[in-house]
Design a protein around this motif. Structure first.
Motif, mmCIF file in Angstrom:
data_model
loop_
_atom_site.group_PDB
_atom_site.id
_atom_site.type_symbol
_atom_site.label_atom_id
_atom_site.label_comp_id
_atom_site.label_asym_id
_atom_site.label_seq_id
_atom_site.Cartn_x
_atom_site.Cartn_y
_atom_site.Cartn_z
ATOM 1 N N ARG A 136 -31.015 35.070 -21.233
ATOM 2 C CA ARG A 136 -30.211 35.494 -20.240
ATOM 3 C C ARG A 136 -29.077 34.574 -19.755
ATOM 4 O O ARG A 136 -28.442 34.805 -18.825
ATOM 5 C CB ARG A 136 -31.277 35.635 -18.734
ATOM 6 C CG ARG A 136 -31.942 36.936 -19.036
ATOM 7 C CD ARG A 136 -31.353 38.253 -19.473
ATOM 8 N NE ARG A 136 -32.198 39.131 -19.702
ATOM 9 C CZ ARG A 136 -32.823 39.537 -20.723
ATOM 10 N NH1 ARG A 136 -32.644 38.765 -21.694
ATOM 11 N NH2 ARG A 136 -33.623 40.402 -20.791
ATOM 12 N N MET A 184 -27.096 43.649 -17.523
ATOM 13 C CA MET A 184 -28.483 43.378 -17.901
ATOM 14 C C MET A 184 -28.946 41.916 -17.037
ATOM 15 O O MET A 184 -29.897 41.297 -17.553
ATOM 16 C CB MET A 184 -28.849 43.380 -19.364
ATOM 17 C CG MET A 184 -28.150 42.410 -20.195
ATOM 18 S SD MET A 184 -28.508 42.572 -21.796
ATOM 19 C CE MET A 184 -29.837 41.044 -21.703
ATOM 20 N N GLY A 185 -28.174 41.421 -16.227
ATOM 21 C CA GLY A 185 -28.841 40.302 -15.313
ATOM 22 C C GLY A 185 -28.573 38.947 -16.179
ATOM 23 O O GLY A 185 -29.444 38.011 -15.851
ATOM 24 N N GLY A 186 -27.659 38.813 -17.136
ATOM 25 C CA GLY A 186 -27.347 37.595 -17.804
ATOM 26 C C GLY A 186 -25.996 37.007 -17.306
ATOM 27 O O GLY A 186 -25.358 37.749 -16.676
ATOM 28 N N THR A 187 -25.921 35.728 -17.705
ATOM 29 C CA THR A 187 -24.545 35.210 -17.201
ATOM 30 C C THR A 187 -24.068 34.546 -18.574
ATOM 31 O O THR A 187 -24.596 33.816 -19.363
ATOM 32 C CB THR A 187 -24.944 33.996 -16.266
ATOM 33 O OG1 THR A 187 -25.516 34.319 -14.948
ATOM 34 C CG2 THR A 187 -23.904 33.293 -15.764
#
Lengths: 390, 96, 306
Positions: A32, A56-59
């Motif tokens: 992520r 999708m909540g990644g950086t």
């Protein structure tokens, strides 16, 4: 084993290239955080994640250089997020010092190297496999790492997941050694449902945070001598450092402590190399000559092996999915029964040197090498097979 | 305690008094506390510690006012103050 | 010193044995690693205390604070402070901290390193972290020299200082760190000497509480290398020099706060600007384009750990 987080798994059949498949593999494995820097021919990996992560909540962050990217993913891992970076030869060279930091801090993470023609700027848009020794020995000092080598977009997906799992099992950086050809080759990639993807969870510390000692190894996990981890913000207030350290994570500048630490850091991979084997074998039993290959070179070898068989030669083929550590036990078994081994790799002899060192005369070990820029000519590989068979 | 000028609310003023705790063995004799104690309460002791450094000691005639400057300045965390009491401030004008 | 003790008392009149009472800093330090390695009259110990005081003043929850430091004398700060601490590679504390912060945005991340580490080898990372206004607090202990490695010239060494690699005197123009930080985008910039114990901790508290990229530069004496090679006496003499020559000018224009060799210099709070942080900019941009589909990274847990 745990199941993959569905949020990162793009179940279904896709027609994507190796770079994109590698990115999907990372996301399926639970990555992520990615810090990257543009470099041909690897940028598509970061581009795909830059497009997918926000939903999708990644950086994703594009750092100022590859040094920063490598440092950032180590920091991210200690922040509690599975992380990866992607680069090619020149960037790979810039990452080497911090690969050493990741080894020393036993940080599980993945570094993807979409190899191109080298050295230096070389052939940015053309394939090569000449970074293999750099992957194994690139940083300074004695250490061991694990490297996988996909030969297709499907394998780029599968082996990137395997890379993350290996990084968690051994608390070590793991390299995905792609090349421009596989990276930019578009093929069908089937992504299974999340519940059919096995993900190795991080080895987490369960005890009271105030008693946590970051490098206290009590038996390890599954026989691998690693200590359980904690992330920043979990109340342990632990220390970790690139300096030689003891079980408390404190710097200890003595040869004894260095020996104790390094014997474990190296041993956790070297002593368990028989558990880190992933090969695909065809017709090895009864073969006179066995071809060894990894990455894109396996596909060239298919043609050469087929031609050799048509000529009546008894030829087997071992595709090494995990190149480092070398499948030493298996290679020695084969070497005892064949006239010769032919190593097919797109460089002037790198992995072959390790094979020669290992086999040390039990049988012929020939290199079907290549300068890079394009894949091998199968006829040249065939001639090496014939030479080995004589 | 000397004042530049007598505060108007002098009788209401209470001046803290502190106990000076010196971890003699931890001190490395840098002299910061001695130099910068506003009340000149500290002086280098004649007795050196295990490592051969001369830690500070309280000058008997002086009174610590618990300003804790020494505690915050000490690079070796070797001195700290605990406030003992607060006493009425008396003016000793022009004293040294 | 007028009040020197004339005769040595037989037994020091000390009602409470100091060793029995814990030093207030002890609960913030890894006491099993004290005494530390820094030289007598070095200012680093003071900076550690000021950092702890700043953390207390800012009321940061200790478990939520991480200290990241690079290589060099100041690089050893992380090892002594009882927080989640990371001693990284030379010059790479800032990108490491960027990754740590972004992966776990609940963490307050402080980078403590030296002038050589942050502005020499780490310069490229500094200017980008400041440009991005990454939510980090940077404490740079500036002793004008690469001390740990034996006193080489640093990007901050004012000419014609003598160092081991400028035996005939430094001649390169040094950085003006506040000017550099402001020009790159830092939203809070302050500079104090290590004698200004309370001003340091107030500035550190402000930096910790202010979102975005903040730099607190601390001029600290280096006795063993900088002072000795330039015959400036001990660290204490340097501290006295800093006390007499540091001119407090809060709000001074950073372009004017360059430091010359053994000349008066300006300290104070120079920059206190408002700029959106990297995370705010990113989230705003993603929301504007993706709307509900945007899922920010919460972090703090390993996404597929049990």
């Amino acid at each position: 084993m745990a199941k993959a987080d569905p949020q990162g798994v793009l179940t279904g059949a896709h027609y994507i290239d190796g770079d994109e498949a590698c990115a999907e593999g990372a996301m399926a494995a639970g990555c992520r955080f990615i810090a990257g820097y543009p470099i041909t021919p690897s940028t598509e990996v970061a581009e795909r994640m830059a497009g997918r992560f926000p939903t999708m909540g990644g950086t994703f962050i594009q750092m100022e250089d590859e040094l920063a990217s490598m440092a950032a993913i180590i920091g991210a891992c200690w922040g509690g997020t599975k992380s990866m970076t992607v680069t090619s030869g020149p960037g790979f060279s810039l990452m080497m010092e911090n690969v050493g930091l990741a080894v020393m801090m036993e940080t599980p993470l993945v570094v993807v190297n979409v190899q191109r023609g080298g050295p230096s700027t070389g052939l940015p848009t053309m394939p090569g496999q000449a970074d293999m020794m750099q992957a194994k020995w690139g940083s300074h000092g004695d250490y061991e790492i694990i490297a996988v080598a996909p030969n297709s977009p499907q394998e780029a997906f599968d082996l990137t997941i395997e890379a993350f799992n290996l990084s968690e099992r051994f608390r070590s950086p793991v390299f995905v050694m792609l090349d421009e050809c596989v990276g930019h080759m578009t093929e069908k990639v089937v992504i299974p449902p999340a519940d059919r993807i096995e993900v190795v969870p991080r080895f987490m510390y369960e005890g009271p945070p105030e008693k946590y000692l970051p490098y206290q190894v009590d038996g390890g996990r599954d026989g691998v001598p690693i200590s359980p981890m904690l992330h920043a913000g979990m109340g342990a207030r632990f220390h970790t450092t690139g300096l030689t350290h003891d079980h408390r994570g404190y710097p200890v500048m003595t040869p004894e402590c260095h020996e104790q630490l390094l014997s474990r850091l190296v041993g956790k991979i070297r002593d368990h190399k028989d558990e880190i084997v992933h090969v695909v074998e065809t017709d090895v039993e009864g073969a006179d000559v066995v071809v060894l290959s990894y990455g894109i070179s396996t596909r060239v070898a298919y043609g050469a092996v087929a031609d050799a068989k048509r000529k009546g030669l008894k030829v087997g083929h071992v595709e090494m999915k995990i190149v480092w550590p070398l499948p030493e036990t298996r290679i020695l078994e084969i070497a005892a029964k064949v006239k010769g081994l032919v190593m097919v790799e797109m460089n002037l002899g790198q992995v072959v040197r390790e094979v020669q060192r290992l086999v040390s005369g039990r049988c012929k070990v020939l290199l079907a090498g290549h300068y890079g820029g394009t894949v091998h000519d199968p006829k040249k590989v065939l001639s090496k097979i014939e030479e080995a068979a004589r | 305690m000397k004042f530049w000028r007598t505060p108007l609310d002098l009788e209401k003023q209470l001046v803290p008094r502190g106990d000076v705790h010196i971890l003699r063995e931890r001190c490395k004799g840098c002299g910061f506390c001695v130099e910068y104690c506003p009340e000149k309460v500290l002086a280098l002791s004649k007795l050196y510690n295990k490592k051969g450094y001369y830690p500070p000691e309280v000058v008997p005639s002086k009174e610590c006012v618990a300003c804790k400057f020494c505690e915050l300045l000490c690079p070796d965390f070797a001195i700290f103050i605990t406030e003992k009491e607060r006493v009425a401030a008396e003016v000793n004008r022009g004293e040294g | 010193m007028s009040d020197t003790v004339t005769k040595a008392p037989e037994r020091l009149a000390e009602p409470i044995r100091a060793e029995d009472l814990p030093h207030p800093m002890e609960k913030w330090l890894r006491m099993d690693r004290i005494p530390h390695i820094w030289c007598p009259t070095c200012g680093l110990g003071t900076v550690v205390t000021a950092l702890v005081e700043g953390i207390k003043e800012a009321q940061i929850e200790p478990d939520r604070l991480a200290v990241v430091s690079g290589i060099g004398c100041t690089g050893r700060v992380a090892g002594y402070m009882k927080f989640d601490s990371f001693h990284t590679t030379h010059g790479r504390a800032l990108p490491f901290a960027t990754g740590l912060r972004l992966s776990n945005p609940k963490m307050k991340v402080v980078v403590v390193s030296g002038d050589g580490d942050i502005f020499g080898i780490g310069g490229n990372h500094f200017i980008h972290a400041a440009r991005r206004n990454m939510d980090l607090t940077v404490i740079c202990v500036n002793n004008f020299i690469y001390a740990m490695t034996g006193g080489q010239v640093a990007p901050t060494t004012p000419g014609p200082a003598n160092t081991s690699t400028t035996p005939f005197g430094a001649f390169e123009p040094p950085f003006n760190l506040p000017y550099l930080a402001e020009s790159c985008g830092a939203v809070y910039v302050a500079r104090w000497t290590s004698l200004d114990v309370r001003r340091m901790s107030h500035s550190i508290a402000k930096a910790l509480l202010k979102p975005g990229f903040s730099l607190v530069e601390i001029i600290a004496p280096c006795s063993t290398l900088y002072a000795r090679r330039n015959r400036l006496g001990s660290g204490l003499d340097l501290l006295k020099f800093y006390q007499q020559n540091a001119i407090i000018q809060n709000g001074a224009k950073t372009a004017d706060v360059g430091i010359d060799f053994q000349r008066p210099f300006i300290v104070g709070e120079f920059v206190d600007a408002e700029r959106p942080t990297w995370e705010e900019l990113m989230r705003k941009q993603m929301k504007s384009v993706l709307g509900e589909k945007f899922i920010p990274h919460e972090g703090g847990e390993c996404s597929s750990c049990e």
